[in-house]
Design a protein around this motif. Structure first.
Motif, PDB file in Angstrom:
ATOM      1  N   VAL A 141      31.329  38.487 -11.435  1.00 52.89           N
ATOM      2  CA  VAL A 141      32.599  38.103 -12.038  1.00 52.89           C
ATOM      3  C   VAL A 141      32.284  37.264 -13.266  1.00 52.89           C
ATOM      4  O   VAL A 141      31.394  36.407 -13.242  1.00 52.89           O
ATOM      5  N   GLY A 142      32.987  37.541 -14.367  1.00 53.64           N
ATOM      6  CA  GLY A 142      32.718  36.821 -15.604  1.00 53.64           C
ATOM      7  C   GLY A 142      33.939  36.731 -16.481  1.00 53.64           C
ATOM      8  O   GLY A 142      34.989  37.320 -16.191  1.00 53.64           O
ATOM      9  N   SER A 143      33.796  35.993 -17.593  1.00 51.68           N
ATOM     10  CA  SER A 143      34.897  35.796 -18.535  1.00 51.68           C
ATOM     11  C   SER A 143      34.388  35.980 -19.952  1.00 51.68           C
ATOM     12  O   SER A 143      33.315  35.474 -20.317  1.00 51.68           O
ATOM     13  N   TYR A 144      35.167  36.706 -20.749  1.00 50.39           N
ATOM     14  CA  TYR A 144      34.891  36.840 -22.174  1.00 50.39           C
ATOM     15  C   TYR A 144      35.403  35.601 -22.903  1.00 50.39           C
ATOM     16  O   TYR A 144      36.446  35.038 -22.561  1.00 50.39           O
ATOM     17  N   THR A 145      34.666  35.189 -23.916  1.00 51.15           N
ATOM     18  CA  THR A 145      35.108  34.046 -24.714  1.00 51.15           C
ATOM     19  C   THR A 145      36.209  34.444 -25.680  1.00 51.15           C
ATOM     20  O   THR A 145      36.983  33.599 -26.138  1.00 51.15           O
ATOM     21  N   THR A 146      36.277  35.740 -26.017  1.00 50.41           N
ATOM     22  CA  THR A 146      37.333  36.248 -26.891  1.00 50.41           C
ATOM     23  C   THR A 146      37.777  37.607 -26.373  1.00 50.41           C
ATOM     24  O   THR A 146      37.104  38.225 -25.544  1.00 50.41           O
ATOM     25  N   GLY A 147      38.916  38.098 -26.870  1.00 49.04           N
ATOM     26  CA  GLY A 147      39.361  39.432 -26.508  1.00 49.04           C
ATOM     27  C   GLY A 147      40.481  39.410 -25.490  1.00 49.04           C
ATOM     28  O   GLY A 147      40.856  38.364 -24.949  1.00 49.04           O
ATOM     29  N   ALA A 175      38.603  33.735  -7.310  1.00 47.80           N
ATOM     30  CA  ALA A 175      39.118  33.703  -5.941  1.00 47.80           C
ATOM     31  C   ALA A 175      39.043  35.079  -5.292  1.00 47.80           C
ATOM     32  O   ALA A 175      38.656  35.210  -4.119  1.00 47.80           O
ATOM     33  N   GLU A 176      39.381  36.119  -6.038  1.00 51.26           N
ATOM     34  CA  GLU A 176      39.328  37.472  -5.492  1.00 51.26           C
ATOM     35  C   GLU A 176      37.883  37.889  -5.240  1.00 51.26           C
ATOM     36  O   GLU A 176      37.580  38.580  -4.261  1.00 51.26           O
ATOM     37  N   PHE A 177      36.969  37.442  -6.093  1.00 51.35           N
ATOM     38  CA  PHE A 177      35.549  37.756  -5.896  1.00 51.35           C
ATOM     39  C   PHE A 177      35.045  37.124  -4.601  1.00 51.35           C
ATOM     40  O   PHE A 177      34.325  37.773  -3.825  1.00 51.35           O
ATOM     41  N   HIS A 178      35.420  35.873  -4.337  1.00 50.57           N
ATOM     42  CA  HIS A 178      35.031  35.221  -3.087  1.00 50.57           C
ATOM     43  C   HIS A 178      35.647  35.950  -1.888  1.00 50.57           C
ATOM     44  O   HIS A 178      34.994  36.105  -0.846  1.00 50.57           O
ATOM     45  N   ARG A 179      36.878  36.394  -2.028  1.00 47.05           N
ATOM     46  CA  ARG A 179      37.524  37.089  -0.914  1.00 47.05           C
ATOM     47  C   ARG A 179      36.816  38.406  -0.605  1.00 47.05           C
ATOM     48  O   ARG A 179      36.619  38.766   0.567  1.00 47.05           O
ATOM     49  N   LEU A 180      36.400  39.116  -1.639  1.00 46.83           N
ATOM     50  CA  LEU A 180      35.779  40.428  -1.451  1.00 46.83           C
ATOM     51  C   LEU A 180      34.365  40.326  -0.885  1.00 46.83           C
ATOM     52  O   LEU A 180      33.960  41.147  -0.060  1.00 46.83           O
ATOM     53  N   TYR A 181      33.605  39.336  -1.326  1.00 44.29           N
ATOM     54  CA  TYR A 181      32.173  39.323  -1.011  1.00 44.29           C
ATOM     55  C   TYR A 181      31.736  38.127  -0.179  1.00 44.29           C
ATOM     56  O   TYR A 181      30.558  38.045   0.194  1.00 44.29           O
ATOM     57  N   VAL A 185      28.233  35.797  -1.944  1.00 45.95           N
ATOM     58  CA  VAL A 185      28.420  35.308  -3.306  1.00 45.95           C
ATOM     59  C   VAL A 185      27.328  34.295  -3.659  1.00 45.95           C
ATOM     60  O   VAL A 185      26.998  33.405  -2.876  1.00 45.95           O
ATOM     61  N   ARG A 186      26.779  34.443  -4.860  1.00 46.20           N
ATOM     62  CA  ARG A 186      25.752  33.545  -5.369  1.00 46.20           C
ATOM     63  C   ARG A 186      26.165  33.035  -6.749  1.00 46.20           C
ATOM     64  O   ARG A 186      26.876  33.713  -7.472  1.00 46.20           O
TER      65      ARG A 186
END
Length: 427
Positions: A141-147, A175-181, A185-186
């Motif tokens: 799971v990640g976030s773009y700084t722009t876009g 939160a959804e990533f934690h729920r799925l895996y 999660v690391r």
């Protein structure tokens, strides 16, 4: 309208150490202009006259042709080495590609999308918060700084990495990533794949494996040798009369403590580093409920197994330390994450506490990371801190033994026949 001739020559050839990566050698008065155009096509400078194109989708020959054609339009002279031309002319595809319905061009589009994600991560435009192994591949799971698509889930590695889902906020995506895996999660990005490491070294102007890297000692975790567990089990019954042997099948031996409250089950067929070799449990009385249980995989060092069973046979009357105290004094490196705390030793052993987990509340494993652990001990909620301290004290000795003059006093010597009050059967 054609461009004016440019006084530069560009020669393209396969990289000698990492094919099909491509080296572009530039000469001539306007070589700097040619290098600027090559940069736009993904080439990166590795020297005054050389640039390298190295991609995780292994499509360097295809993009070299496009770069050469564009340079010719601008008036530059280009040359393609015969070996590279053979690579360009060869039709190939990824073996066992998971999208067999795709055409060659569609497969190339999938790889190009993965390459863009890889480049965004490398340049810092995409920040990876967490990763996990979903049982088949790496997810993140990640976030773009722009876009527009700012918060995303990723699925896959190398040329197969894709954006699987987009979210409006970082909190929602995490939160959804934690729920799925869940407990898989690391923190932070996943370790680089071998291909990603090779590409980064090439783009930095280094060969795939430098002499400096190969000369550095690799810290390996201690691992049990084949047959060590069998020998320890035999010695347990020969030397310690508090344990009774049961053999319900050819594959399984059960060691039952005389108090009928602790039981260890050994699987003789466990071989792989992920195979559970031991299952240990403690109960609230001979017919009471299970208080906690632990699993230990086939490569677990014997001193750790011995430490656990010795403690359960005769726990110290008092415990001087908690597990965190032991690891702090042993100079392990702590790190806090949103869901857990880890302590890591230079000897490639990690102790991990996941506060809200039930089955894997505590873990001790050997290796660079849990995904590639040489062995793993998992302990459920309910295990005593005294036992954890005893276990990690042994792990600290295995990892970085201290001189006798500064080593912590032992966590209490075993005393004769101190029978714990919580006893029962393994179910």
């Amino acid at each position: 309208m054609p461009y004016a001739p440019a006084d530069a020559h560009i020669r393209f050839a396969l990289h000698p150490d990492h094919q099909p990566a491509v080296i572009a050698t530039t000469t001539g008065a306007t070589a700097d202009a040619a290098r600027s155009h090559l940069y736009d096509h993904g080439f990166r400078s590795t020297g005054p006259t050389t640039m390298v194109l190295a991609r995780i989708d292994r499509e360097e020959p295809h993009y070299t042709v496009k770069a050469a054609a564009q340079l010719q339009v601008y008036g530059f002279t280009t040359e393609i080495d015969p070996a590279l031309q053979d690579e360009i002319d060869t039709e190939w595809t990824w073996a066992n590609h998971p999208m067999p319905w795709c055409t060659r061009d569609e497969i190339r589009e999938v790889g190009a999308a993965a390459q863009r994600i890889h480049d965004d991560i490398t340049t810092g435009h995409l920040t990876i918060h967490l990763h996990a192994d979903d049982g088949h591949t790496t997810v993140a799971v990640g976030s773009y700084t722009t876009g527009v698509r700012r918060h995303i889930h990723l699925h896959g590695e190398n040329h197969l990495r894709q954006i699987s889902t987009s979210y409006d906020t970082e909190a929602e995506a995490v939160a959804e990533f934690h729920r799925l895996y869940s407990v898989a999660v690391r923190p932070s990005p996943a370790p680089l794949t071998d291909l990603e490491q090779a590409v980064r070294r090439l783009l930095a102007g280094k060969p795939p494996s430098t002499a400096e890297e190969t000369s550095e000692p690799t810290v390996e975790p201690p691992v049990a040798e084949p047959g060590e567990h069998e020998a320890f089990l035999a010695a347990l019954f020969d030397e310690d009369r508090q344990w009774e042997r049961y053999r319900p099948s050819d594959e399984t031996t059960i060691a039952s403590h005389e108090s009928l409250a602790v039981r260890a089950e050994f699987d003789h067929e466990a071989r792989h580093c992920t195979d559970v070799a031991w299952t240990v449990a403690e109960y609230d009385g001979p017919v009471g409920e299970r208080l906690w249980h632990a699993t230990l995989t086939a490569g677990t060092p014997v001193p750790l197994i011995r430490a656990m069973l010795q403690y359960l046979d005769a726990p110290p009357l008092t415990a001087a330390y908690g597990p965190d105290d032991v690891l702090h004094d042993a100079a392990w490196h702590p790190a806090s994450h949103p869901a857990r705390t880890t302590w890591t030793a230079a000897g490639a052993i990690t102790f991990e506490h996941t506060l809200h987990a039930t089955t894997d509340r505590w873990m001790l494993y050997g290796g660079d990371n849990l995904d590639r652990a040489a062995w793993t001990i998992r302990l459920s909620a309910g295990v005593s801190h005294d036992l954890l301290a005893h276990l990690v004290s042994t792990a600290a000795d295995l990892s970085t033994p201290q001189p006798p003059s500064v080593r912590r006093p032992p966590l209490g010597a075993p005393v004769p026949v101190v029978v714990p009050q919580h006893r029962g059967w393994l179910r």
